[in-house]
Design a protein around this motif. Structure first.
Motif, mmCIF file in Angstrom:
data_model
loop_
_atom_site.group_PDB
_atom_site.id
_atom_site.type_symbol
_atom_site.label_atom_id
_atom_site.label_comp_id
_atom_site.label_asym_id
_atom_site.label_seq_id
_atom_site.Cartn_x
_atom_site.Cartn_y
_atom_site.Cartn_z
ATOM 1 N N LEU A 148 -4.018 -2.990 -10.266
ATOM 2 C CA LEU A 148 -4.220 -2.606 -8.863
ATOM 3 C C LEU A 148 -2.946 -2.018 -8.271
ATOM 4 C CD1 LEU A 148 -6.298 -5.699 -7.646
ATOM 5 C CD2 LEU A 148 -7.167 -3.417 -8.179
ATOM 6 N N PHE A 149 -1.805 -2.617 -8.616
ATOM 7 C CA PHE A 149 -0.543 -2.090 -8.108
ATOM 8 C C PHE A 149 -0.186 -0.747 -8.758
ATOM 9 C CE2 PHE A 149 0.401 -6.275 -6.253
ATOM 10 C CZ PHE A 149 0.950 -5.862 -5.041
ATOM 11 N N ASP A 150 -0.592 -0.573 -10.003
ATOM 12 C CA ASP A 150 -0.376 0.734 -10.652
ATOM 13 C C ASP A 150 -1.108 1.838 -9.879
ATOM 14 O OD1 ASP A 150 1.261 -0.118 -12.661
ATOM 15 O OD2 ASP A 150 -0.311 -0.285 -14.178
ATOM 16 N N VAL A 151 -2.341 1.516 -9.453
ATOM 17 C CA VAL A 151 -3.116 2.482 -8.662
ATOM 18 C C VAL A 151 -2.395 2.780 -7.349
ATOM 19 C CG1 VAL A 151 -5.274 2.833 -7.390
ATOM 20 C CG2 VAL A 151 -5.325 1.873 -9.685
ATOM 21 N N ARG A 152 -1.892 1.744 -6.709
ATOM 22 C CA ARG A 152 -1.162 1.937 -5.455
ATOM 23 C C ARG A 152 0.070 2.824 -5.662
ATOM 24 N NH1 ARG A 152 0.249 -3.159 -1.990
ATOM 25 N NH2 ARG A 152 0.883 -1.396 -0.661
ATOM 26 N N LEU A 153 0.804 2.561 -6.734
ATOM 27 C CA LEU A 153 2.022 3.349 -6.996
ATOM 28 C C LEU A 153 1.688 4.813 -7.282
ATOM 29 C CD1 LEU A 153 4.051 0.831 -9.180
ATOM 30 C CD2 LEU A 153 4.739 1.755 -6.950
ATOM 31 N N LEU A 154 0.537 5.038 -7.849
ATOM 32 C CA LEU A 154 0.128 6.411 -8.150
ATOM 33 C C LEU A 154 -0.332 7.140 -6.894
ATOM 34 C CD1 LEU A 154 -0.474 8.548 -10.345
ATOM 35 C CD2 LEU A 154 -2.780 7.595 -10.495
ATOM 36 N N ILE A 155 -1.092 6.436 -6.044
ATOM 37 C CA ILE A 155 -1.742 7.084 -4.903
ATOM 38 C C ILE A 155 -0.897 7.085 -3.633
ATOM 39 C CG2 ILE A 155 -3.708 6.935 -3.313
ATOM 40 C CD1 ILE A 155 -5.405 5.941 -5.609
ATOM 41 N N GLU A 156 -0.314 5.938 -3.301
ATOM 42 C CA GLU A 156 0.255 5.781 -1.966
ATOM 43 C C GLU A 156 1.483 6.639 -1.643
ATOM 44 O OE1 GLU A 156 -0.032 2.119 0.339
ATOM 45 O OE2 GLU A 156 -0.726 1.155 -1.505
ATOM 46 N N PRO A 157 2.380 6.916 -2.592
ATOM 47 C CA PRO A 157 3.461 7.847 -2.233
ATOM 48 C C PRO A 157 2.920 9.207 -1.789
ATOM 49 C CG PRO A 157 4.054 6.621 -4.193
ATOM 50 C CD PRO A 157 2.613 6.296 -3.914
ATOM 51 N N HIS A 158 1.882 9.678 -2.484
ATOM 52 C CA HIS A 158 1.257 10.945 -2.082
ATOM 53 C C HIS A 158 0.592 10.802 -0.712
ATOM 54 C CE1 HIS A 158 -0.748 14.805 -2.437
ATOM 55 N NE2 HIS A 158 -1.902 14.212 -2.159
ATOM 56 N N VAL A 159 -0.073 9.661 -0.493
ATOM 57 C CA VAL A 159 -0.727 9.398 0.790
ATOM 58 C C VAL A 159 0.300 9.422 1.922
ATOM 59 C CG1 VAL A 159 -1.804 7.582 2.181
ATOM 60 C CG2 VAL A 159 -2.712 8.122 -0.079
ATOM 61 N N ALA A 160 1.422 8.749 1.716
ATOM 62 C CA ALA A 160 2.458 8.698 2.752
ATOM 63 C C ALA A 160 3.010 10.091 3.044
ATOM 64 C CB ALA A 160 3.589 7.767 2.318
ATOM 65 N N GLY A 161 3.208 10.886 1.985
ATOM 66 C CA GLY A 161 3.689 12.249 2.186
ATOM 67 C C GLY A 161 2.696 13.091 2.959
ATOM 68 N N GLU A 162 1.415 12.946 2.630
ATOM 69 C CA GLU A 162 0.376 13.688 3.339
ATOM 70 C C GLU A 162 0.256 13.224 4.790
ATOM 71 O OE1 GLU A 162 -1.865 16.348 1.958
ATOM 72 O OE2 GLU A 162 0.107 16.271 0.998
ATOM 73 N N ALA A 163 0.417 11.922 5.009
ATOM 74 C CA ALA A 163 0.365 11.398 6.377
ATOM 75 C C ALA A 163 1.517 11.971 7.214
ATOM 76 C CB ALA A 163 0.423 9.873 6.360
ATOM 77 N N ALA A 164 2.679 12.106 6.587
ATOM 78 C CA ALA A 164 3.819 12.683 7.300
ATOM 79 C C ALA A 164 3.550 14.127 7.713
ATOM 80 C CB ALA A 164 5.076 12.612 6.421
ATOM 81 N N LEU A 165 2.771 14.820 6.896
ATOM 82 C CA LEU A 165 2.462 16.224 7.185
ATOM 83 C C LEU A 165 1.278 16.388 8.136
ATOM 84 C CD1 LEU A 165 2.822 17.743 3.587
ATOM 85 C CD2 LEU A 165 4.411 18.038 5.512
ATOM 86 N N HIS A 166 0.303 15.482 8.055
ATOM 87 C CA HIS A 166 -0.969 15.715 8.743
ATOM 88 C C HIS A 166 -1.331 14.706 9.828
ATOM 89 C CE1 HIS A 166 -1.671 18.775 5.756
ATOM 90 N NE2 HIS A 166 -1.607 17.901 4.771
ATOM 91 N N ALA A 167 -0.542 13.651 10.002
ATOM 92 C CA ALA A 167 -0.903 12.625 10.992
ATOM 93 C C ALA A 167 -1.069 13.245 12.378
ATOM 94 C CB ALA A 167 0.150 11.529 11.027
ATOM 95 N N SER A 168 -2.185 12.928 13.031
ATOM 96 C CA SER A 168 -2.441 13.423 14.387
ATOM 97 C C SER A 168 -1.803 12.495 15.412
ATOM 98 C CB SER A 168 -3.954 13.486 14.634
ATOM 99 O OG SER A 168 -4.501 12.181 14.610
ATOM 100 N N ARG A 169 -1.825 12.904 16.664
ATOM 101 C CA ARG A 169 -1.320 12.056 17.734
ATOM 102 C C ARG A 169 -2.100 10.743 17.780
ATOM 103 N NH1 ARG A 169 3.148 10.948 19.604
ATOM 104 N NH2 ARG A 169 2.468 8.805 19.649
ATOM 105 N N GLU A 170 -3.409 10.838 17.543
ATOM 106 C CA GLU A 170 -4.249 9.641 17.537
ATOM 107 C C GLU A 170 -3.859 8.694 16.403
ATOM 108 O OE1 GLU A 170 -8.994 8.369 17.233
ATOM 109 O OE2 GLU A 170 -8.410 10.484 17.161
ATOM 110 N N ASP A 171 -3.564 9.258 15.227
ATOM 111 C CA ASP A 171 -3.138 8.437 14.090
ATOM 112 C C ASP A 171 -1.850 7.695 14.423
ATOM 113 O OD1 ASP A 171 -5.216 9.228 12.335
ATOM 114 O OD2 ASP A 171 -4.134 11.067 11.842
ATOM 115 N N LEU A 172 -0.903 8.395 15.012
ATOM 116 C CA LEU A 172 0.384 7.782 15.364
ATOM 117 C C LEU A 172 0.201 6.704 16.433
ATOM 118 C CD1 LEU A 172 2.663 10.968 15.423
ATOM 119 C CD2 LEU A 172 2.416 9.277 13.586
#
Length: 242
Positions: A108-132
């Motif tokens: 489960l943690f392997d999946v997190r390590l694979l997915i979440e860094p990309h997720v965080a990077g995408e959130a930094a690029l695409h997070a809306s005002r509502e998300d923040l």
């Protein structure tokens, strides 16, 4: 609350009527982008629409309810409603794999390590005002309950799910919801107030980076956070076993 009332279903084929009806209702839900909570026609209305017995419609609705696409409520305020429980089968499949020993916490943690860094990077690029704003509200609640390890743990997990939602890809939310549900069940005894406060402060730093739209730094910090959690859980389980 909107209602599905149009009579635009195609004629039934030579297959089990209940399967066809379930398929057509499903298509209508997706094609018309019906929102969660939309009130669908009653069992009797659907029976009249399809010109079949109510027992056939009941079986079709049972299929849709098992798949999580509709929710059936009894009573005066009851009815047939569009649901988002279609994520449930993914969680169930993973749960069975964990129960059988085929999937471990490490997986489960392997999946997190694979997915979440990309997720965080995408959130930094695409997070809306509502998300923040949702993230800010989560931190405010944590700040007001610094002595509650249960709430802090819940919100520390929700932080990651909010990032998935802010990434702009709904599949990340579905996958991570399933992974976190299993991690929660596997670490129910892992409650430490000092650690939850630590993770809360780490998440604040990640939030600041995401607010500044720094995807690479967000990815780096989230990876460090996951590795940190992994190590602390390992130490905790080792201490319990000893």
């Amino acid at each position: 609350m909107s209602t599905m009332t149009e009579t635009m279903f195609r004629p039934l084929k030579k297959r089990r009527y209940s399967d066809q009806i379930a398929e057509m209702i499903q298509e209508r839900i997706f094609n018309q982008h019906l929102k969660i909570g939309t009130n669908l026609p009653s069992e009797q209305e659907l029976a009249q629409e399809f010109q079949v017995s109510r027992s056939v419609v009941r079986e079709a609705l049972r299929i849709l309810e098992i798949s999580g696409l509709v929710k059936i409520k009894k009573g005066p305020a009851g009815g047939i409603f569009v649901s988002n429980g279609y994520r449930r089968p993914i969680r169930k499949s993973l749960k069975y794999m964990v129960a059988s020993g085929e999937v471990t916490i490490e997986h489960l943690f392997d999946v997190r390590l694979l997915i979440e860094p990309h997720v965080a990077g995408e959130a930094a690029l695409h997070a809306s005002r509502e998300d923040l704003e949702k993230l800010e509200a989560l931190f405010k609640e944590c700040e007001a309950h610094q002595n509650d390890p249960v709430l802090l743990k819940k919100n520390n997990l929700n932080f990651h799910l909010l990032l998935a939602g802010a990434s702009g890809n709904p599949l990340f939310s579905i996958l991570l919801e399933a992974v976190f549900e299993l991690l929660i069940e596997s670490t129910l005894d892992f409650f430490d107030l000092a650690l939850e406060r630590h993770f809360y402060r780490v998440h604040q730093k990640i939030f600041e980076v995401i607010s500044r739209k720094e995807p690479e730094e967000a990815a780096r910090l989230i990876k460090e956070d996951i590795l940190d959690v992994m190590e602390k859980i390992r130490s905790h389980k080792k201490g319990v076993e000893e």
